[in-house]
Design a protein around this motif. Structure first.
Motif, short mmCIF file in Angstrom:
data_model
loop_
_atom_site.label_atom_id
_atom_site.label_comp_id
_atom_site.label_asym_id
_atom_site.label_seq_id
_atom_site.Cartn_x
_atom_site.Cartn_y
_atom_site.Cartn_z
N PHE A 8 -68.80 8.61 37.34
CA PHE A 8 -67.60 8.83 36.53
C PHE A 8 -66.63 9.69 37.33
O PHE A 8 -67.03 10.73 37.87
N TYR A 9 -65.36 9.31 37.35
CA TYR A 9 -64.37 10.06 38.12
C TYR A 9 -63.17 10.49 37.28
O TYR A 9 -62.27 11.16 37.78
N GLY A 10 -63.13 10.13 36.02
CA GLY A 10 -61.94 10.44 35.22
C GLY A 10 -62.27 10.93 33.83
O GLY A 10 -62.94 11.94 33.65
N THR A 11 -61.82 10.18 32.84
CA THR A 11 -61.91 10.62 31.45
C THR A 11 -63.34 10.65 30.90
O THR A 11 -63.56 11.21 29.83
N LEU A 12 -64.31 10.09 31.62
CA LEU A 12 -65.71 10.13 31.16
C LEU A 12 -66.51 11.28 31.78
O LEU A 12 -67.65 11.52 31.40
N LYS A 13 -65.90 12.02 32.71
CA LYS A 13 -66.58 13.19 33.27
C LYS A 13 -66.75 14.26 32.20
O LYS A 13 -66.07 14.26 31.18
N ARG A 14 -67.64 15.22 32.48
CA ARG A 14 -67.79 16.37 31.57
C ARG A 14 -66.42 17.00 31.33
O ARG A 14 -65.67 17.24 32.27
N GLY A 15 -66.09 17.22 30.08
CA GLY A 15 -64.81 17.82 29.74
C GLY A 15 -63.68 16.81 29.63
O GLY A 15 -62.59 17.14 29.18
N GLY A 16 -63.92 15.57 30.06
CA GLY A 16 -62.91 14.52 29.96
C GLY A 16 -62.74 14.07 28.52
O GLY A 16 -63.65 14.20 27.70
N ARG A 17 -61.59 13.50 28.22
CA ARG A 17 -61.30 13.20 26.81
C ARG A 17 -62.20 12.15 26.19
O ARG A 17 -62.36 12.12 24.99
N TRP A 18 -62.81 11.25 26.98
CA TRP A 18 -63.71 10.24 26.41
C TRP A 18 -65.18 10.62 26.54
O TRP A 18 -66.06 9.95 26.03
N ASN A 19 -65.48 11.73 27.23
CA ASN A 19 -66.87 12.12 27.44
C ASN A 19 -67.61 12.35 26.13
O ASN A 19 -68.66 11.76 25.89
N SER A 20 -67.08 13.17 25.26
CA SER A 20 -67.81 13.49 24.03
C SER A 20 -67.84 12.32 23.06
O SER A 20 -68.71 12.25 22.19
N TYR A 21 -66.93 11.37 23.21
CA TYR A 21 -66.94 10.18 22.36
C TYR A 21 -68.13 9.28 22.71
O TYR A 21 -68.78 8.74 21.83
N ILE A 90 -72.18 0.78 44.49
CA ILE A 90 -71.94 1.43 45.79
C ILE A 90 -72.91 2.59 45.96
O ILE A 90 -73.63 2.96 45.04
N PHE A 91 -72.85 3.23 47.13
CA PHE A 91 -73.59 4.46 47.38
C PHE A 91 -72.60 5.62 47.42
O PHE A 91 -71.53 5.52 48.00
N THR A 92 -72.99 6.74 46.79
CA THR A 92 -72.17 7.95 46.84
C THR A 92 -72.34 8.61 48.21
O THR A 92 -73.19 8.20 49.00
N VAL A 100 -69.83 1.83 39.45
CA VAL A 100 -68.55 2.50 39.22
C VAL A 100 -67.54 1.43 38.80
O VAL A 100 -67.68 0.26 39.18
N PHE A 101 -66.55 1.83 38.03
CA PHE A 101 -65.52 0.89 37.58
C PHE A 101 -64.24 1.14 38.35
O PHE A 101 -63.70 2.25 38.33
N LEU A 102 -63.77 0.10 39.04
CA LEU A 102 -62.58 0.18 39.89
C LEU A 102 -61.55 -0.85 39.44
O LEU A 102 -61.87 -1.81 38.76
N ILE A 103 -60.32 -0.64 39.89
CA ILE A 103 -59.22 -1.58 39.65
C ILE A 103 -58.94 -2.29 40.97
O ILE A 103 -58.92 -1.67 42.02
N ASP A 104 -58.71 -3.59 40.90
CA ASP A 104 -58.27 -4.34 42.07
C ASP A 104 -56.75 -4.41 42.01
O ASP A 104 -56.18 -5.24 41.32
N MET A 105 -56.07 -3.52 42.72
CA MET A 105 -54.61 -3.45 42.64
C MET A 105 -53.94 -4.63 43.32
O MET A 105 -52.74 -4.82 43.19
N ALA A 106 -54.71 -5.42 44.04
CA ALA A 106 -54.13 -6.59 44.69
C ALA A 106 -54.00 -7.77 43.73
O ALA A 106 -53.34 -8.75 44.05
#
Length: 124
Positions: A8-21, A90-92, A100-106
């Motif tokens: 998780f890199y955004g809103t699902l991280k600890r303290g992120g707005r969707w984490n507690s949901y 992937i590997f960290t 991990v969930f990514l966007i394909d901007m292409a």
């Protein structure tokens, strides 16, 4: 019990707005880590909070590794895919195999939607 390691890199991280949901009492948090890629933050014009997107590429994205129940992962996956993200395995940087969930901007249909992601960041 069947579990899935996810980054998780955004809103699902600890303290992120969707984490507690989605995640109760930070159950499943393993460690801070990072992955290769680029992360951009939407400026919040249509969403008063703003939110990150990540793409494959050169750079570092800081985040967290979680080991969550498969049923919870399916729920998160449905939400993420509904928002245009796709699942990648992937590997960290610490060598942990994660999803991990990514966007394909292409992707052509995303060009207009993501034109406002101009601020590149390494953490959200």
């Amino acid at each position: 019990m069947d579990k899935v390691k996810v980054f998780f890199y955004g809103t699902l991280k600890r303290g992120g707005r969707w984490n507690s949901y989605y995640i109760q009492n930070n159950e499943g948090y393993l460690d801070d880590d990072s992955i290769n890629g680029k992360m951009f933050v939407y400026d919040g014009k249509d969403d008063r909070f703003g939110y990150p997107i990540a793409t494959e590429g050169q750079g570092t994205i800081n985040g967290e590794v979680w080991n969550i129940k498969r049923g919870l992962f399916r729920s998160i996956s449905e939400m993420e895919q509904g928002a245009g993200y796709h699942e990648v395995e992937i590997f960290t940087h610490k060598g942990v195999k994660v999803k991990v969930f990514l966007i394909d901007m292409a992707v052509e249909r995303n060009e207009l939607v993501y034109k406002d992601f101009t601020k590149q960041v390494d953490t959200f």
